[in-house]
Design a protein around this motif. Structure first.
Motif, PDB file in Angstrom:
ATOM      1  N   ASN A 193       0.879  -1.169   0.000  1.00  0.00           N
ATOM      2  CA  ASN A 193       0.000   0.000   0.000  1.00  0.00           C
ATOM      3  C   ASN A 193       0.916   1.219   0.000  1.00  0.00           C
ATOM      4  N   PRO A 194       1.053   1.893  -1.137  1.00  0.00           N
ATOM      5  CA  PRO A 194       2.000   3.003  -1.209  1.00  0.00           C
ATOM      6  C   PRO A 194       1.607   4.204  -0.353  1.00  0.00           C
ATOM      7  N   GLY A 195       0.348   4.266   0.066  1.00  0.00           N
ATOM      8  CA  GLY A 195      -0.102   5.433   0.823  1.00  0.00           C
ATOM      9  C   GLY A 195      -0.395   6.579  -0.120  1.00  0.00           C
ATOM     10  N   SER A 196      -1.080   7.550   0.408  1.00  0.00           N
ATOM     11  CA  SER A 196      -1.479   8.670  -0.451  1.00  0.00           C
ATOM     12  C   SER A 196      -0.379   9.722  -0.500  1.00  0.00           C
ATOM     13  N   ALA A 197      -0.304  10.362  -1.632  1.00  0.00           N
ATOM     14  CA  ALA A 197       0.653  11.451  -1.799  1.00  0.00           C
ATOM     15  C   ALA A 197       0.088  12.701  -1.143  1.00  0.00           C
ATOM     16  N   GLY A 198       0.900  13.683  -0.985  1.00  0.00           N
ATOM     17  CA  GLY A 198       0.450  14.928  -0.383  1.00  0.00           C
ATOM     18  C   GLY A 198      -0.671  15.570  -1.188  1.00  0.00           C
ATOM     19  N   ASN A 199      -1.587  16.227  -0.477  1.00  0.00           N
ATOM     20  CA  ASN A 199      -2.697  16.890  -1.143  1.00  0.00           C
ATOM     21  C   ASN A 199      -3.014  18.156  -0.362  1.00  0.00           C
ATOM     22  N   SER A 200      -3.251  19.235  -1.048  1.00  0.00           N
ATOM     23  CA  SER A 200      -3.512  20.503  -0.368  1.00  0.00           C
ATOM     24  C   SER A 200      -4.893  20.542   0.282  1.00  0.00           C
ATOM     25  N   ASN A 201      -5.785  19.649  -0.148  1.00  0.00           N
ATOM     26  CA  ASN A 201      -7.121  19.587   0.419  1.00  0.00           C
ATOM     27  C   ASN A 201      -7.172  18.419   1.409  1.00  0.00           C
ATOM     28  N   GLU A 202      -7.347  18.715   2.691  1.00  0.00           N
ATOM     29  CA  GLU A 202      -7.318  17.681   3.720  1.00  0.00           C
ATOM     30  C   GLU A 202      -8.411  16.639   3.506  1.00  0.00           C
ATOM     31  N   ASN A 203      -9.594  17.073   3.128  1.00  0.00           N
ATOM     32  CA  ASN A 203     -10.709  16.148   2.903  1.00  0.00           C
ATOM     33  C   ASN A 203     -10.411  15.195   1.746  1.00  0.00           C
ATOM     34  N   ALA A 204      -9.892  15.731   0.663  1.00  0.00           N
ATOM     35  CA  ALA A 204      -9.549  14.898  -0.491  1.00  0.00           C
ATOM     36  C   ALA A 204      -8.448  13.913  -0.135  1.00  0.00           C
ATOM     37  N   ALA A 205      -7.465  14.360   0.627  1.00  0.00           N
ATOM     38  CA  ALA A 205      -6.376  13.479   1.043  1.00  0.00           C
ATOM     39  C   ALA A 205      -6.895  12.361   1.931  1.00  0.00           C
ATOM     40  N   ASN A 206      -7.810  12.682   2.852  1.00  0.00           N
ATOM     41  CA  ASN A 206      -8.387  11.673   3.737  1.00  0.00           C
ATOM     42  C   ASN A 206      -9.177  10.639   2.933  1.00  0.00           C
ATOM     43  N   ASN A 207     -10.005  11.110   2.011  1.00  0.00           N
ATOM     44  CA  ASN A 207     -10.787  10.193   1.182  1.00  0.00           C
ATOM     45  C   ASN A 207      -9.891   9.306   0.322  1.00  0.00           C
ATOM     46  N   HIS A 208      -8.835   9.881  -0.209  1.00  0.00           N
ATOM     47  CA  HIS A 208      -7.889   9.106  -1.015  1.00  0.00           C
ATOM     48  C   HIS A 208      -7.203   8.040  -0.154  1.00  0.00           C
ATOM     49  N   GLY A 209      -6.814   8.402   1.058  1.00  0.00           N
ATOM     50  CA  GLY A 209      -6.192   7.445   1.972  1.00  0.00           C
ATOM     51  C   GLY A 209      -7.126   6.287   2.315  1.00  0.00           C
ATOM     52  N   ILE A 210      -8.398   6.585   2.551  1.00  0.00           N
ATOM     53  CA  ILE A 210      -9.393   5.544   2.847  1.00  0.00           C
ATOM     54  C   ILE A 210      -9.566   4.619   1.644  1.00  0.00           C
ATOM     55  N   ALA A 211      -9.639   5.189   0.463  1.00  0.00           N
ATOM     56  CA  ALA A 211      -9.792   4.390  -0.758  1.00  0.00           C
ATOM     57  C   ALA A 211      -8.588   3.479  -0.971  1.00  0.00           C
ATOM     58  N   LEU A 212      -7.380   3.983  -0.731  1.00  0.00           N
ATOM     59  CA  LEU A 212      -6.179   3.159  -0.882  1.00  0.00           C
ATOM     60  C   LEU A 212      -6.146   2.036   0.144  1.00  0.00           C
ATOM     61  N   THR A 213      -6.587   2.314   1.374  1.00  0.00           N
ATOM     62  CA  THR A 213      -6.623   1.277   2.406  1.00  0.00           C
ATOM     63  C   THR A 213      -7.626   0.196   2.024  1.00  0.00           C
ATOM     64  N   GLN A 214      -8.798   0.569   1.528  1.00  0.00           N
ATOM     65  CA  GLN A 214      -9.797  -0.415   1.083  1.00  0.00           C
ATOM     66  C   GLN A 214      -9.244  -1.272  -0.061  1.00  0.00           C
ATOM     67  N   LYS A 215      -8.537  -0.648  -0.989  1.00  0.00           N
ATOM     68  CA  LYS A 215      -7.922  -1.383  -2.098  1.00  0.00           C
ATOM     69  C   LYS A 215      -6.881  -2.357  -1.554  1.00  0.00           C
ATOM     70  N   PHE A 216      -6.081  -1.918  -0.593  1.00  0.00           N
ATOM     71  CA  PHE A 216      -5.074  -2.744   0.067  1.00  0.00           C
ATOM     72  C   PHE A 216      -5.739  -3.977   0.687  1.00  0.00           C
TER      73      PHE A 216
END
Length: 125
Positions: free
Chosen positions: A39-62
Motif C-alpha cells: 500500500n504506497p499510501g497517499s501522496a500529499g494533497n492541499s485539500n485535507e478532505n480529499a487526502a483523507n478520502n484518497h487514503g481511505i480508498a487506498l486502504t480499502q484497495k489494500f
C-alpha cells in the motif's frame, strides 16, 4: 470439520505492507508464502478532505488485494504492528464472503517470510 480441512491463512501487516501465508491446497500440510501486497499510501494533497478520502480508498484497495489471495477463508490470524490489523478484521466481517471466518489477532514486529510461516504453522497446530 477438522483443523486439517480448514482453509487457514496468516497475515503479517502494517499500514504499508502485507505478507499472506497459507496452504496452496487444502490437503497440503505445510504453510507457504502466498503473496505480498503493498500500500504506497497517499501522496500529499492541499485539500485535507480529499487526502483523507484518497487514503481511505487506498486502504480499502489494500484490504481487497489481501483478501483476494485468501479465497473462502475459514480461519485467519492477523499479526503485525499498529492498528491496521483491527481495521482489516472489521473489513473481513463487513464483507459477506468473509463474515463467517474465524479471526484472531496478535501484535508482532516485522518478520521475514520464513519466520512468519513458522509462526503461523505453530499458531494453527
Amino acid at each position: 470439520m477438522s483443523t486439517k480441512n480448514k482453509k487457514q491463512f496468516g497475515v503479517w501487516m502494517d499500514s504499508h505492507h502485507a505478507i499472506i501465508v497459507g496452504k496452496e491446497n487444502i490437503e497440503d500440510e505445510d504453510f507457504v508464502a502466498l503473496g505480498t501486497v503493498d500500500n504506497p499510501g497517499s501522496a500529499g494533497n492541499s485539500n485535507e478532505n480529499a487526502a483523507n478520502n484518497h487514503g481511505i480508498a487506498l486502504t480499502q484497495k489494500f484490504f481487497k488485494e489481501i483478501a483476494a489471495i485468501m479465497p473462502n477463508v475459514d480461519e485467519v490470524h492477523v499479526t503485525g504492528t499498529g492498528q491496521i490489523q483491527e481495521q482489516f478484521i472489521h473489513f473481513l466481517t463487513d464483507t459477506p464472503q468473509y463474515k463467517n471466518a474465524v479471526s484472531t489477532t496478535s501484535t508482532s514486529n516485522k518478520m521475514p517470510e520464513e519466520q512468519l510461516i513458522t509462526f503461523i504453522s505453530e499458531h494453527f497446530n
